[in-house]
Design a protein around this motif. Structure first.
Motif, PDB file in Angstrom:
ATOM      1  N   SER A 137       1.068  -1.402  -0.015  1.00 23.36           N
ATOM      2  CA  SER A 137       0.140   0.226   0.195  1.00 23.36           C
ATOM      3  C   SER A 137       0.609   1.247   0.560  1.00 23.36           C
ATOM      4  O   SER A 137       2.142   1.551  -0.106  1.00 23.36           O
ATOM      5  CB  SER A 137      -0.606   0.119   1.008  1.00 23.36           C
ATOM      6  N   TYR A 138       0.085   2.206  -0.716  1.00 21.95           N
ATOM      7  CA  TYR A 138       1.269   3.671  -0.370  1.00 21.95           C
ATOM      8  C   TYR A 138      -0.252   4.470   0.149  1.00 21.95           C
ATOM      9  O   TYR A 138      -0.900   5.073  -0.658  1.00 21.95           O
ATOM     10  CB  TYR A 138       1.477   4.208  -1.949  1.00 21.95           C
ATOM     11  N   MET A 139       0.866   5.620   1.225  1.00 17.31           N
ATOM     12  CA  MET A 139      -0.547   6.733   1.732  1.00 17.31           C
ATOM     13  C   MET A 139       0.980   7.872   1.445  1.00 17.31           C
ATOM     14  O   MET A 139       1.715   8.339   1.865  1.00 17.31           O
ATOM     15  CB  MET A 139      -0.768   5.945   2.761  1.00 17.31           C
ATOM     16  N   GLU A 140      -0.312   9.073   1.920  1.00 20.47           N
ATOM     17  CA  GLU A 140       0.577  10.196   2.558  1.00 20.47           C
ATOM     18  C   GLU A 140       0.206  10.862   3.458  1.00 20.47           C
ATOM     19  O   GLU A 140      -1.234  11.484   3.170  1.00 20.47           O
ATOM     20  CB  GLU A 140       0.373  11.172   0.929  1.00 20.47           C
ATOM     21  N   ILE A 141       0.475  11.264   4.112  1.00 19.66           N
ATOM     22  CA  ILE A 141      -0.180  12.560   4.954  1.00 19.66           C
ATOM     23  C   ILE A 141      -0.019  13.926   4.698  1.00 19.66           C
ATOM     24  O   ILE A 141       1.607  14.290   4.368  1.00 19.66           O
ATOM     25  CB  ILE A 141       0.258  12.208   6.719  1.00 19.66           C
ATOM     26  N   TYR A 142      -1.106  14.182   4.217  1.00 17.83           N
ATOM     27  CA  TYR A 142      -1.159  15.916   3.806  1.00 17.83           C
ATOM     28  C   TYR A 142      -2.188  16.743   4.069  1.00 17.83           C
ATOM     29  O   TYR A 142      -3.068  16.884   4.372  1.00 17.83           O
ATOM     30  CB  TYR A 142      -1.382  15.941   2.000  1.00 17.83           C
ATOM     31  N   ASN A 143      -0.853  17.679   5.062  1.00 19.14           N
ATOM     32  CA  ASN A 143      -2.188  18.622   6.075  1.00 19.14           C
ATOM     33  C   ASN A 143      -2.572  17.911   6.998  1.00 19.14           C
ATOM     34  O   ASN A 143      -4.150  18.092   7.237  1.00 19.14           O
ATOM     35  CB  ASN A 143      -2.867  19.692   4.932  1.00 19.14           C
ATOM     36  N   GLU A 144      -2.061  17.258   7.821  1.00 18.52           N
ATOM     37  CA  GLU A 144      -2.456  16.376   9.086  1.00 18.52           C
ATOM     38  C   GLU A 144      -3.768  15.007   7.821  1.00 18.52           C
ATOM     39  O   GLU A 144      -4.630  15.323   8.984  1.00 18.52           O
ATOM     40  CB  GLU A 144      -3.111  16.165   9.816  1.00 18.52           C
ATOM     41  N   GLU A 145      -4.283  15.158   7.198  1.00 16.53           N
ATOM     42  CA  GLU A 145      -5.271  14.166   6.172  1.00 16.53           C
ATOM     43  C   GLU A 145      -4.579  12.524   5.740  1.00 16.53           C
ATOM     44  O   GLU A 145      -3.553  13.075   5.027  1.00 16.53           O
ATOM     45  CB  GLU A 145      -5.892  14.935   5.509  1.00 16.53           C
ATOM     46  N   ILE A 146      -4.655  12.019   5.507  1.00 13.84           N
ATOM     47  CA  ILE A 146      -4.134  10.426   5.532  1.00 13.84           C
ATOM     48  C   ILE A 146      -4.429  10.289   3.828  1.00 13.84           C
ATOM     49  O   ILE A 146      -6.041  10.223   4.273  1.00 13.84           O
ATOM     50  CB  ILE A 146      -4.335   8.815   5.845  1.00 13.84           C
ATOM     51  N   ASN A 147      -3.918  10.435   2.428  1.00 16.35           N
ATOM     52  CA  ASN A 147      -4.905  10.342   1.283  1.00 16.35           C
ATOM     53  C   ASN A 147      -4.133   8.923   0.669  1.00 16.35           C
ATOM     54  O   ASN A 147      -2.526   8.007   1.079  1.00 16.35           O
ATOM     55  CB  ASN A 147      -4.921  10.933   0.342  1.00 16.35           C
ATOM     56  N   GLU A 153     -10.032   8.025  -4.855  1.00 12.83           N
ATOM     57  CA  GLU A 153     -10.796   8.475  -4.317  1.00 12.83           C
ATOM     58  C   GLU A 153     -10.869   8.700  -2.417  1.00 12.83           C
ATOM     59  O   GLU A 153     -11.874   8.639  -1.817  1.00 12.83           O
ATOM     60  CB  GLU A 153     -11.629   7.753  -4.874  1.00 12.83           C
ATOM     61  N   ASN A 154      -9.975   7.631  -2.194  1.00 11.94           N
ATOM     62  CA  ASN A 154      -9.732   7.255  -0.704  1.00 11.94           C
ATOM     63  C   ASN A 154      -9.069   8.494  -0.128  1.00 11.94           C
ATOM     64  O   ASN A 154      -7.281   8.326  -0.045  1.00 11.94           O
ATOM     65  CB  ASN A 154      -9.461   5.766  -0.699  1.00 11.94           C
ATOM     66  N   GLN A 155      -9.417   8.820   1.103  1.00 14.38           N
ATOM     67  CA  GLN A 155      -9.234  10.147   1.445  1.00 14.38           C
ATOM     68  C   GLN A 155      -9.675  10.424   2.580  1.00 14.38           C
ATOM     69  O   GLN A 155     -10.373  10.025   3.223  1.00 14.38           O
ATOM     70  CB  GLN A 155      -9.681  11.296   0.551  1.00 14.38           C
ATOM     71  N   LYS A 156      -8.793  10.857   3.419  1.00 11.07           N
ATOM     72  CA  LYS A 156      -9.210  11.530   4.618  1.00 11.07           C
ATOM     73  C   LYS A 156      -9.560   9.928   5.735  1.00 11.07           C
ATOM     74  O   LYS A 156     -10.029  10.258   6.414  1.00 11.07           O
ATOM     75  CB  LYS A 156     -10.917  11.982   5.402  1.00 11.07           C
ATOM     76  N   ALA A 170      -7.109   2.367   8.209  1.00 15.55           N
ATOM     77  CA  ALA A 170      -8.461   1.806   7.864  1.00 15.55           C
ATOM     78  C   ALA A 170      -9.061   2.159   5.589  1.00 15.55           C
ATOM     79  O   ALA A 170      -9.033   3.312   6.357  1.00 15.55           O
ATOM     80  CB  ALA A 170      -9.509   1.683   8.456  1.00 15.55           C
ATOM     81  N   GLY A 171      -9.294   1.247   5.110  1.00 20.87           N
ATOM     82  CA  GLY A 171      -9.564   2.107   3.511  1.00 20.87           C
ATOM     83  C   GLY A 171      -8.791   2.026   3.332  1.00 20.87           C
ATOM     84  O   GLY A 171      -8.624   1.899   1.631  1.00 20.87           O
ATOM     85  N   LEU A 172      -7.409   1.699   3.357  1.00 15.89           N
ATOM     86  CA  LEU A 172      -6.120   1.809   2.652  1.00 15.89           C
ATOM     87  C   LEU A 172      -6.603   0.919   1.548  1.00 15.89           C
ATOM     88  O   LEU A 172      -6.347  -0.817   1.842  1.00 15.89           O
ATOM     89  CB  LEU A 172      -5.177   1.882   3.183  1.00 15.89           C
ATOM     90  N   ARG A 173      -6.077   0.660  -0.002  1.00 13.58           N
ATOM     91  CA  ARG A 173      -6.332  -0.228  -0.586  1.00 13.58           C
ATOM     92  C   ARG A 173      -4.804  -0.878  -0.464  1.00 13.58           C
ATOM     93  O   ARG A 173      -4.156   0.083  -0.678  1.00 13.58           O
ATOM     94  CB  ARG A 173      -6.194   0.395  -2.160  1.00 13.58           C
ATOM     95  N   GLU A 174      -5.558  -2.104  -0.736  1.00 15.14           N
ATOM     96  CA  GLU A 174      -3.999  -2.721  -0.706  1.00 15.14           C
ATOM     97  C   GLU A 174      -3.787  -3.579  -2.126  1.00 15.14           C
ATOM     98  O   GLU A 174      -4.952  -4.397  -2.814  1.00 15.14           O
ATOM     99  CB  GLU A 174      -3.525  -4.176   0.640  1.00 15.14           C
ATOM    100  N   GLU A 175      -2.347  -3.742  -2.448  1.00 15.25           N
ATOM    101  CA  GLU A 175      -2.639  -4.687  -3.836  1.00 15.25           C
ATOM    102  C   GLU A 175      -0.876  -6.126  -3.326  1.00 15.25           C
ATOM    103  O   GLU A 175      -0.785  -5.898  -3.084  1.00 15.25           O
ATOM    104  CB  GLU A 175      -1.961  -4.278  -5.439  1.00 15.25           C
ATOM    105  N   ILE A 176      -2.276  -7.170  -3.920  1.00 13.61           N
ATOM    106  CA  ILE A 176      -0.965  -8.693  -3.467  1.00 13.61           C
ATOM    107  C   ILE A 176      -0.547  -8.723  -5.253  1.00 13.61           C
ATOM    108  O   ILE A 176      -0.205  -8.444  -6.113  1.00 13.61           O
ATOM    109  CB  ILE A 176      -2.081  -9.591  -3.908  1.00 13.61           C
ATOM    110  N   VAL A 177       1.163  -7.955  -5.090  1.00 15.89           N
ATOM    111  CA  VAL A 177       2.055  -8.430  -5.660  1.00 15.89           C
ATOM    112  C   VAL A 177       3.032  -9.517  -5.678  1.00 15.89           C
ATOM    113  O   VAL A 177       3.317 -10.251  -4.723  1.00 15.89           O
ATOM    114  CB  VAL A 177       2.627  -7.431  -5.780  1.00 15.89           C
TER     115      VAL A 177
END
Length: 367
Positions: A137-147, A153-156, A170-177
């Motif tokens: 999975s790959y996320m960013e913390i931008y202005n204290e919100e997780i995207n 489409e999965n924000q905050k 929760a709700g973070l997309r995971e890819e099986i690789v």
């Protein structure tokens, strides 16, 4: 108990900023000798006392390649993750000091993330004793919100904790690789969705913290024998976090205003919380009082890596020019405190039961 591994990397000097009167032959005010870095001249050009000298597990000068940084700082953690240990590696430092280059690299000098991904699949493909299931999975913390960088489409998104999964988003997309090439392509797609912006310090400044996460499950391969040992029945589940932090910045230097100013304030706030957590842990406050992990989403996600159950390495990047001396001293002080932190590290091994026991056989291909 195991201490966090801390290293410092000095980026090459920028000619435009370098002074010819108070620097050494490399255009730097900082002298690197083995695993020690010291400020060898003051702003007035006079020698400094030995007190302004710091020792770490590794110190890399501006000639050091990403390959050397990875081999000495991160490679052992990557191999431990395949044995069932949690692992985290992240870069810390002021803006434009080389964090993103260290973590992501370039086409001809790949960084820690790319090398770790290739190393993991090289090892798993050669394994004759265990079989693996890997999710990313790959996320960013931008202005204290997780995207979610894999799914815009999965924000905050919200942080949760459970006995089974530990701390997770929760709700973070995971890819099986199944391959390094597949993972690197996903990362490239995710980078397109990341927030960048131009400041006076950096033409392409990271405006968010990013966390690339790999969850690695493994179990012993079936030998075909009817004699199943307890090892054959055990599932190991490890989590690897590779973190590219946005850089701390002085508003006066970056010339930030409007959106850039708001971003900078959030970046500095989360990094200040990270510094507070490091300070508390380095003072031994973990045994006595409150550690402010929950004051920032960054420190909450990194909680297992800081005083928890994970093998952790931190690389602190610094800029060598005179104009950045105060920021560099602050980074080195952060690094000095971080190296005093100890984690309680153990293999994450579980008895195979129900759905968990058959995952490795049922989910061998990408969704």
């Amino acid at each position: 108990m195991e201490k966090i591994c801390v290293a410092v990397r000095v980026r090459p000097p920028v000619d435009l900023e370098s002074s010819t009167t108070t620097t050494n032959s490399n255009g730097s005010h900082w002298k690197v000798e083995d695993n020690r870095i010291s400020l060898h001249r003051s702003l007035a050009g006079t020698p400094l006392p030995p007190a302004l000298s710091y020792t770490f597990d590794h110190v890399f000068d501006h000639d050091c390649s990403n390959s050397t940084v990875y081999d000495l700082l991160t490679k052992d953690i990557i191999h431990a993750v395949l044995q069932g240990f949690n692992g985290t590696a992240f870069a810390y430092g002021q803006t434009s000091s080389g964090k993103t280059f260290t973590m992501n690299g370039s086409d001809n000098n790949p960084g820690i993330i790319h090398r770790a991904v290739k190393d993991i699949f090289s090892k798993t493909n050669m394994s004759t004793e265990r079989e693996f299931l890997i999710r990313v999975s790959y996320m960013e913390i931008y202005n204290e919100e997780i995207n979610d960088l894999f799914a815009v489409e999965n924000q905050k998104l919200q942080i949760h904790e459970s006995l089974e999964r530990g701390i997770f988003v929760a709700g973070l997309r995971e890819e099986i690789v199944n391959s390094a090439e597949q993972v690197l392509k996903l990362i490239e797609m995710g980078e397109v969705n990341r927030h960048f912006g131009e400041t006076n310090m950096n033409a392409r400044s990271s405006r968010s913290h990013t966390i690339f996460r790999m969850v690695i499950e493994s179990k012993g391969k079936d030998s075909g024998s009817n004699d199943h040992s307890s090892l054959d029945d055990a599932i190991r589940v490890s989590v690897l976090n590779l973190v590219d932090l946005a850089g701390s910045e002085r508003i006066a230097k970056t010339g930030a205003g409007g959106v850039r100013l708001k971003e900078g304030k959030h970046i500095n706030k989360s990094l200040m919380t990270l510094g507070n957590v490091i300070n508390k842990l380095s003072d031994g406050a973990k045994q006595r009082g409150h550690i402010p992990y929950r004051d920032s989403k960054l420190t909450r996600i990194l909680q297992p890596a800081l005083g928890g159950n994970a093998k952790t390495s931190i690389i602190c990047t610094v800029a060598p020019e005179e104009v950045h001396i105060e920021e560099t001293k602050g980074t080195l002080q952060f690094a000095s405190r971080a190296k005093r932190i100890t984690n309680c590290v153990q293999v994450n091994e579980f008895k195979a039961q129900g759905a968990l026991a058959c995952r490795l056989g049922a989910e061998r291909t990408p969704r």
